[in-house]
Design a protein around this motif. Structure first.
Motif, PDB file in Angstrom:
ATOM      1  N   PHE A 214       0.768  -1.167  -0.086  1.00  0.00           N
ATOM      2  CA  PHE A 214      -0.054   0.063   0.021  1.00  0.00           C
ATOM      3  C   PHE A 214       0.860   1.265   0.015  1.00  0.00           C
ATOM      4  O   PHE A 214       0.702   2.280  -0.653  1.00  0.00           O
ATOM      5  CB  PHE A 214      -1.013  -0.020   1.228  1.00  0.00           C
ATOM      6  CG  PHE A 214      -1.708   0.987   1.228  1.00  0.00           C
ATOM      7  CD1 PHE A 214      -2.881   1.079   0.725  1.00  0.00           C
ATOM      8  CD2 PHE A 214      -1.480   2.357   1.891  1.00  0.00           C
ATOM      9  CE1 PHE A 214      -3.930   2.072   0.945  1.00  0.00           C
ATOM     10  CE2 PHE A 214      -2.308   3.423   2.159  1.00  0.00           C
ATOM     11  CZ  PHE A 214      -3.459   3.356   1.456  1.00  0.00           C
ATOM     12  N   GLU A 217       2.416   1.959  -3.533  1.00  0.00           N
ATOM     13  CA  GLU A 217       1.560   2.207  -4.352  1.00  0.00           C
ATOM     14  C   GLU A 217       0.793   3.634  -4.252  1.00  0.00           C
ATOM     15  O   GLU A 217       0.679   4.480  -5.045  1.00  0.00           O
ATOM     16  CB  GLU A 217       0.314   1.421  -4.484  1.00  0.00           C
ATOM     17  CG  GLU A 217       0.591  -0.173  -5.176  1.00  0.00           C
ATOM     18  CD  GLU A 217      -0.684  -0.747  -5.490  1.00  0.00           C
ATOM     19  OE1 GLU A 217      -1.441  -0.239  -6.367  1.00  0.00           O
ATOM     20  OE2 GLU A 217      -0.917  -1.840  -5.066  1.00  0.00           O
ATOM     21  N   GLN A 221       0.940   7.547  -6.719  1.00  0.00           N
ATOM     22  CA  GLN A 221      -0.269   8.231  -7.141  1.00  0.00           C
ATOM     23  C   GLN A 221      -0.299   9.614  -7.519  1.00  0.00           C
ATOM     24  O   GLN A 221       0.639  10.350  -6.724  1.00  0.00           O
ATOM     25  CB  GLN A 221      -1.440   7.840  -5.968  1.00  0.00           C
ATOM     26  CG  GLN A 221      -1.563   6.541  -5.912  1.00  0.00           C
ATOM     27  CD  GLN A 221      -2.164   5.646  -7.059  1.00  0.00           C
ATOM     28  OE1 GLN A 221      -2.799   6.031  -7.841  1.00  0.00           O
ATOM     29  NE2 GLN A 221      -1.475   4.488  -7.148  1.00  0.00           N
ATOM     30  N   GLY A 228      -6.821   5.262  -7.460  1.00  0.00           N
ATOM     31  CA  GLY A 228      -6.741   4.056  -6.864  1.00  0.00           C
ATOM     32  C   GLY A 228      -7.775   3.166  -7.650  1.00  0.00           C
ATOM     33  O   GLY A 228      -7.758   3.425  -8.982  1.00  0.00           O
ATOM     34  N   ILE A 230      -6.361   1.164  -4.019  1.00  0.00           N
ATOM     35  CA  ILE A 230      -5.161   0.588  -3.629  1.00  0.00           C
ATOM     36  C   ILE A 230      -5.614  -0.370  -2.623  1.00  0.00           C
ATOM     37  O   ILE A 230      -6.369   0.020  -1.506  1.00  0.00           O
ATOM     38  CB  ILE A 230      -4.171   1.689  -3.003  1.00  0.00           C
ATOM     39  CG1 ILE A 230      -3.775   2.556  -4.067  1.00  0.00           C
ATOM     40  CG2 ILE A 230      -2.826   0.933  -2.576  1.00  0.00           C
ATOM     41  CD1 ILE A 230      -3.212   3.737  -3.647  1.00  0.00           C
ATOM     42  N   TRP A 236      -9.769  -2.199   0.314  1.00  0.00           N
ATOM     43  CA  TRP A 236      -9.412  -1.196  -0.840  1.00  0.00           C
ATOM     44  C   TRP A 236      -9.674  -0.036  -0.401  1.00  0.00           C
ATOM     45  O   TRP A 236     -10.442   0.281   0.310  1.00  0.00           O
ATOM     46  CB  TRP A 236     -10.174  -1.905  -2.184  1.00  0.00           C
ATOM     47  CG  TRP A 236      -9.700  -3.137  -2.493  1.00  0.00           C
ATOM     48  CD1 TRP A 236     -10.307  -4.344  -2.243  1.00  0.00           C
ATOM     49  CD2 TRP A 236      -8.649  -3.406  -3.539  1.00  0.00           C
ATOM     50  NE1 TRP A 236      -9.679  -5.308  -2.945  1.00  0.00           N
ATOM     51  CE2 TRP A 236      -8.739  -4.684  -3.806  1.00  0.00           C
ATOM     52  CE3 TRP A 236      -7.895  -2.599  -4.347  1.00  0.00           C
ATOM     53  CZ2 TRP A 236      -7.859  -5.427  -4.651  1.00  0.00           C
ATOM     54  CZ3 TRP A 236      -6.928  -3.241  -5.293  1.00  0.00           C
ATOM     55  CH2 TRP A 236      -7.099  -4.575  -5.434  1.00  0.00           C
TER      56      TRP A 236
END
Length: 310
Positions: A214, A217, A221, A228, A230, A236
């Protein structure tokens, strides 16, 4: 040039960690030779002598514990305890209890390691050396990036593993015109057990709460819009990054003591490695092939010990 070469060679030898180790060893050996009673008759094996220096050492230990100066009666008690300990040590050695003892072996190895660590402190770096070493290792002291973000959570329990991802993906287009402080946001996702907003967090801090994947990622962004979904260990998420401060080198002056400690630690490891190599040359190490050793009896004993512990 012909006169400088020998000086440069001597300077290199004097700064070599192995030279420090050998010199320190020589000093210790000379001190032991000078102060050990080799020339005197062997000590009486049944004589325990507590000297005035011993009493001063005991008083110093007593005072270091925040106590007042010990009285004569207290000193006599301390001396008696010291004599008793020496008797027990002699008796234990005479019975061979110091042989094949794991605790004693570890303690002696630890004390030798402490000696090597002390040798590393003999070579204090100059300011120029420390700065040059910092430049070569600046990445070790770099300040991590920091990110401030808001997230919307889609629960695995409420939607199922695949359903949570689909719900987050379907909600993303509707958020295009929704600001991160819009009061409607809480009703557009599930309730999260912790925070909805995280400010100024490092990747490690985010990874501890949401997981490393997480964190990685999230940092990839875009800023200023919802993105997302993510995945985290909870479910999520859709995220809005307010600010992302990239990592940067730390200022040397503010972390000088940290750099010095790291420099000394590296010198200690270097000295220890070279000293170990020198010591290993004096020994022959014989180790059986672990693949040929039957460990089943040990496993049986281990399971039995665990069963008794329960």
């Amino acid at each position: 040039m012909a006169e400088r070469a020998p000086l440069g060679w001597m300077r290199h030898i004097l700064r070599d960690p192995l030279t420090h180790f050998l010199v320190a060893g020589g000093v210790l050996f000379a001190a032991w030779t000078a102060f050990s009673p080799q020339a005197a008759p062997p000590p009486d094996p049944v004589r325990i002598e507590i000297t005035e220096d011993d009493l001063r050492r005991m008083a110093l230990v007593w005072l270091s514990q925040g106590r007042p100066l010990p009285s004569p009666d207290q000193m006599r008690e301390l001396a008696q305890q010291e004599a008793t300990q020496r008797i027990l040590v002699r008796e234990a050695v005479s019975l061979g209890l110091d042989q094949e003892d794991e605790i004693i072996a570890r303690r002696l190895a630890q004390k030798m390691d402490f000696l090597l660590a002390d040798l590393a402190t003999f070579d204090e770096p100059s300011e120029d050396e420390l700065r040059a070493w910092y430049v070569e290792n600046a990445d070790r002291f770099a300040l991590p990036p920091r990110v401030s973000f808001r997230h919307l959570y889609f629960s695995l329990d409420a939607h199922g593993p695949e359903g949570a991802r689909i719900a987050a993906s379907q909600a993303l287009p509707t958020l295009a015109a929704v600001a991160p402080d819009d009061p409607r946001l809480p009703g557009m996702a599930d309730r999260f057990m912790f925070r909805d907003y995280y400010g100024g967090r490092t990747p490690d801090e985010i990874a501890k709460e949401f997981g490393p994947a997480f964190s990685d990622e999230l940092l990839a962004q875009p800023q200023g819009r919802w993105a997302g979904p993510i995945r985290s260990g909870y479910g999520w998420h859709l995220v809005w990054i307010d600010t992302l401060e990239p990592g940067r080198p730390a200022d040397f002056e503010t972390i000088r003591e940290d750099v010095r400690s790291a420099w000394l630690d590296e010198r200690y490891r270097e000295i220890r490695a070279r000293a170990y190599d020198e010591m290993l040359l004096r020994y022959t190490i014989v180790i059986p092939d672990p693949a040929t050793v039957d460990l089943a009896p040990a496993a049986t004993m281990g399971r039995s010990a665990q069963a008794l512990g329960r």
